[in-house]
Write a protein that holds these residues in place. Structure first.
Motif, PDB file in Angstrom:
ATOM      1  N   SER A 177     -13.335  90.661   7.118  1.00 50.78           N
ATOM      2  CA  SER A 177     -14.222  91.145   6.326  1.00 50.78           C
ATOM      3  C   SER A 177     -13.409  92.041   5.212  1.00 50.78           C
ATOM      4  CB  SER A 177     -15.332  90.993   6.539  1.00 50.78           C
ATOM      5  OG  SER A 177     -15.962  90.111   7.138  1.00 50.78           O
ATOM      6  N   LEU A 178     -14.113  92.583   4.314  1.00 51.04           N
ATOM      7  CA  LEU A 178     -13.870  93.894   3.817  1.00 51.04           C
ATOM      8  C   LEU A 178     -14.732  94.760   3.529  1.00 51.04           C
ATOM      9  CD1 LEU A 178     -10.830  92.857   1.432  1.00 51.04           C
ATOM     10  CD2 LEU A 178     -10.342  94.889   3.097  1.00 51.04           C
ATOM     11  N   PHE A 179     -14.744  96.115   3.364  1.00 52.19           N
ATOM     12  CA  PHE A 179     -16.867  96.505   3.079  1.00 52.19           C
ATOM     13  C   PHE A 179     -16.143  96.735   1.630  1.00 52.19           C
ATOM     14  CE2 PHE A 179     -16.183  95.564   6.989  1.00 52.19           C
ATOM     15  CZ  PHE A 179     -17.981  94.826   7.348  1.00 52.19           C
ATOM     16  N   THR A 180     -17.255  97.421   1.004  1.00 48.88           N
ATOM     17  CA  THR A 180     -17.354  98.266   0.129  1.00 48.88           C
ATOM     18  C   THR A 180     -18.158  99.315  -0.182  1.00 48.88           C
ATOM     19  OG1 THR A 180     -16.393  96.610  -1.582  1.00 48.88           O
ATOM     20  CG2 THR A 180     -17.759  98.353  -2.142  1.00 48.88           C
ATOM     21  N   ALA A 181     -17.706 100.666   0.129  1.00 50.35           N
ATOM     22  CA  ALA A 181     -18.748 101.122   0.275  1.00 50.35           C
ATOM     23  C   ALA A 181     -19.396 101.762  -1.191  1.00 50.35           C
ATOM     24  CB  ALA A 181     -18.302 103.261   1.357  1.00 50.35           C
ATOM     25  N   VAL A 182     -20.237 102.139  -1.718  1.00 50.07           N
ATOM     26  CA  VAL A 182     -20.521 103.119  -2.910  1.00 50.07           C
ATOM     27  C   VAL A 182     -21.152 104.280  -2.687  1.00 50.07           C
ATOM     28  CG1 VAL A 182     -21.731 103.302  -5.480  1.00 50.07           C
ATOM     29  CG2 VAL A 182     -20.716 101.437  -3.803  1.00 50.07           C
ATOM     30  N   PHE A 183     -20.288 106.192  -2.749  1.00 50.46           N
ATOM     31  CA  PHE A 183     -21.376 106.930  -2.529  1.00 50.46           C
ATOM     32  C   PHE A 183     -21.602 107.200  -3.966  1.00 50.46           C
ATOM     33  CE2 PHE A 183     -18.339 106.242   0.772  1.00 50.46           C
ATOM     34  CZ  PHE A 183     -18.614 106.686   1.853  1.00 50.46           C
ATOM     35  N   GLU A 184     -23.080 108.039  -3.871  1.00 52.57           N
ATOM     36  CA  GLU A 184     -23.528 108.853  -5.047  1.00 52.57           C
ATOM     37  C   GLU A 184     -24.476 109.487  -4.696  1.00 52.57           C
ATOM     38  OE1 GLU A 184     -24.891 104.843  -8.123  1.00 52.57           O
ATOM     39  OE2 GLU A 184     -25.488 104.455  -6.180  1.00 52.57           O
TER      40      GLU A 184
END
Length: 129
Positions: free
Chosen positions: A71-78
């Motif tokens: 699995s590849l994960f994507t983390a989005v930071f705001e």
């Protein structure tokens, strides 16, 4: 140890590869007065987490996940500015660091009020045999 474990950052997104079949501790901490938000998703829609909060040395998330396969994960930071609108953070990453059978990888975010890259800290840790 799976050497295909990594975190690559670009803009306010991180692509993260974690080892399959291992329980991974996911912790999110803040060190900012501004509202911080991290959204973590995998490419199979099995993990869909969102963490948000403010404060100095404040843990806003503590979960465990077990990636089933590659699995590849994507983390989005705001972060939310004074106007309450979420804006992209700047990112940096480190690891994985291998200390015996303990492994640690971090992605850190800066919202621009200083340059210490600790406004949000996303930490992945796991043990191997």
């Amino acid at each position: 140890m799976n050497r295909e474990t990594y975190a690559l950052v670009k803009d306010n997104k991180a692509e993260i590869a974690l080892p399959a079949g291992v329980t991974v501790q996911v912790k999110v901490k803040t060190n900012s007065k501004a509202m911080q938000k991290v959204t973590l998703k995998d490419n199979h829609d099995r993990v869909d987490l969102e963490f948000a909060g403010t404060g100095e040395k404040n843990t806003i998330g503590d979960k465990t996940i077990t990636p089933v396969d590659k699995s590849l994960f994507t983390a989005v930071f705001e972060y939310a500015g004074d106007d309450g609108v979420f804006k992209p953070s700047k990112l940096n990453s480190g690891g994985p660091y291998d200390i015996g059978n303990y492994h640690l990888m971090v992605v850190v975010a800066e919202n621009g009020d200083d340059s210490d890259y600790n406004d949000t800290v996303l930490e992945f840790s796991w043990h191997t045999k």
